[in-house]
Design an enzyme around this catalytic site. Structure first.
Site, mmCIF file in Angstrom:
data_model
loop_
_atom_site.group_PDB
_atom_site.id
_atom_site.type_symbol
_atom_site.label_atom_id
_atom_site.label_comp_id
_atom_site.label_asym_id
_atom_site.label_seq_id
_atom_site.Cartn_x
_atom_site.Cartn_y
_atom_site.Cartn_z
ATOM 1 N N TYR A 26 -6.381 20.254 -64.790
ATOM 2 C CA TYR A 26 -6.625 21.668 -65.103
ATOM 3 C C TYR A 26 -5.390 22.496 -64.797
ATOM 4 C CZ TYR A 26 -11.618 20.775 -65.524
ATOM 5 O OH TYR A 26 -12.841 20.314 -65.924
ATOM 6 N N LYS A 29 -23.500 15.563 -34.558
ATOM 7 C CA LYS A 29 -23.966 16.528 -35.560
ATOM 8 C C LYS A 29 -23.304 16.265 -36.921
ATOM 9 C CE LYS A 29 -20.604 19.804 -33.700
ATOM 10 N NZ LYS A 29 -20.377 20.733 -32.583
HETATM 11 C C1 LIG Z 1 -19.393 20.297 -31.669
HETATM 12 C C2 LIG Z 1 -19.563 20.549 -30.219
HETATM 13 C C3 LIG Z 1 -18.953 19.726 -29.256
HETATM 14 C C4 LIG Z 1 -17.953 18.641 -29.603
HETATM 15 O O1 LIG Z 1 -16.688 19.186 -29.831
HETATM 16 P P1 LIG Z 1 -15.423 18.249 -30.139
HETATM 17 O O2 LIG Z 1 -14.285 19.184 -30.192
HETATM 18 O O3 LIG Z 1 -15.701 17.614 -31.464
HETATM 19 O O4 LIG Z 1 -15.352 17.249 -29.060
HETATM 20 C C5 LIG Z 1 -19.265 19.933 -27.932
HETATM 21 N N1 LIG Z 1 -20.139 20.930 -27.564
HETATM 22 C C6 LIG Z 1 -20.713 21.746 -28.466
HETATM 23 C C7 LIG Z 1 -21.618 22.815 -27.985
HETATM 24 C C8 LIG Z 1 -20.441 21.602 -29.808
HETATM 25 O O5 LIG Z 1 -21.003 22.434 -30.698
#
Ligand SMILES: *Cc1c(COP(=O)(O)O)cnc(C)c1O
Length: 368
Positions: free
Chosen positions: A260, A36
């Site tokens: 800044y 993702k």
């Molecule tokens: C993002 C996510 C993962 C992966 O988690 P990590 O801690 O990056 O391994 C697994 N399952 C779901 C449902 C997620 O949203």
């Protein structure tokens, strides 16, 4: 995209991380990378070719990401962790047409998936998500079995898996995670022949009894530990180095200030370099006056506030630093002060947020 900002992504580091995880999980357990947010900012454009042959599917957040994977030509299992919402009927139909596995996390979601299956005239594939204590998406444990039975009755919805997600698997105290696991286990015998999955990176590393049929590997795939407590769980290799070039070098005399708010004062006659990255590119503003970058193998502290698309670094102690020199903003060496994990600590956040933020404006290139 800013061509002058480069994320060099190491294919061999990703392969190394996958090999470590394959050793950790049982031979029959499937490995589903979580890709993702453009592979947590590491770039699907470069990582797709590395991953496609090594994994047993992909998990994405949005339908858009799922459909993009099909457009790349991926024919295997794709799990969409969210669904298409509300008026996105065309997207809902495409998910069915493209055999993307969708998540059922409520009766409403099920109804819209069913409606899409009817419109398309094909069966929709789904996994059921159960909320065992995360308090986010998922049907309550008490309703899961009824929903499983209800879906099994439907001709146009094919239930192929069931899963849950852990809230605190990255913590040393596993009490809550084990409770979630027990809740999840209470449903499994009634689930029939489904792909059962629960483990995120933390559970992959630290909770073998939660591996089941498949693991959803996110942060560890890219070479970072889910929390500092798990830092020694696997010998992961960070897969990303981020670099830019010095676009200007100037002298500022003792007593001058920069940025800044003029928050940094130079206590000696100094040479200052300008680096074309800022918080608009995902380099956290609260790293101002805290972090450092590396130039010609030496430390250059970030001086003054990070601006939207530039920042100043002190190169007084790097006399050979000149315009055009490479600036290593993120190191792929986990022990370096500018590693993702160390910058996350300095910025008061987690590695996930550091890499996701950096992903958007940057050019990704695959190395080794
Ligand atoms: C993002 C996510 C993962 C992966 O988690 P990590 O801690 O990056 O391994 C697994 N399952 C779901 C449902 C997620 O949203």
């Amino acid at each position: 995209m800013k061509n002058y900002l480069t994320a060099s992504i190491s294919a061999s580091a990703v392969r190394h991380n996958i090999a470590l995880v394959r050793e950790r999980i049982a031979p029959g357990t499937k490995l589903c990378p979580v890709v993702k947010d453009d592979c947590y900012g590491h770039g699907m454009d470069v990582l797709y070719s590395v991953l496609a042959g090594l994994v047993d599917g992909f998990a994405v957040a949005s339908p858009h990401e799922a459909l993009a994977l099909r457009r790349r030509g991926y024919k295997g299992f794709i799990l969409c962790l969210l669904s298409a919402y509300f008026d996105e009927l065309e997207v809902q139909d495409d998910l069915v047409r493209q055999s993307i596995t969708q998540t059922v996390m409520s009766n409403t979601a099920l109804a819209s998936i069913r409606a899409a299956a009817e419109r398309v005239g094909a069966a929709a594939r789904v996994h059921l998500k159960v909320d065992t204590g995360m308090g986010r998406l998922g049907v309550p444990v008490g309703q899961a079995v009824d929903l499983i039975d209800a879906i099994h009755e439907l001709a146009d919805v094919e239930l192929t898996g069931i899963y849950t997600h852990f809230a605190t698997a990255d913590e040393a105290d596993k009490t809550t995670t084990l409770y979630q696991l027990e809740q999840f286990r209470s449903i499994i015998p009634k689930a029939g022949d489904l792909v059962v999955h629960a483990a995120n990176s933390a559970a992959v590393i630290d909770l073998p009894e939660a591996h089941f049929d498949m693991v959803r590997l996110g942060i560890a795939l890219y070479g970072y530990h889910p929390s500092e407590g798990l830092a020694h769980g696997l010998d992961l290799k960070p897969c990303m180095e981020v670099s830019a070039q010095l676009i200007a070098v100037k002298h500022l005399s003792k007593g001058s200030r920069s940025g800044y708010g003029l928050t940094h004062e130079y206590t000696r006659d100094s040479r200052v370099g300008i680096v074309p990255i800022g918080y608009g590119d995902g380099y956290f503003r609260n790293l101002s006056n805290q972090a450092l970058v590396r130039i010609n193998g030496k430390d250059a502290p970030v001086c003054g506030r990070v601006s939207m698309d530039q920042m100043t670094v002190d190169v007084t102690d790097i006399p050979d630093a000149k315009v055009g020199d490479k600036v290593e903003i993120i190191s792929s060496n986990p022990a370096a002060p500018n590693s993702v994990e160390n910058l996350a600590r300095l910025a008061g956040t987690i590695p996930y947020e550091i890499t996701c933020h950096l992903g958007h404006n940057i050019r990704h290139v695959l190395v080794d």
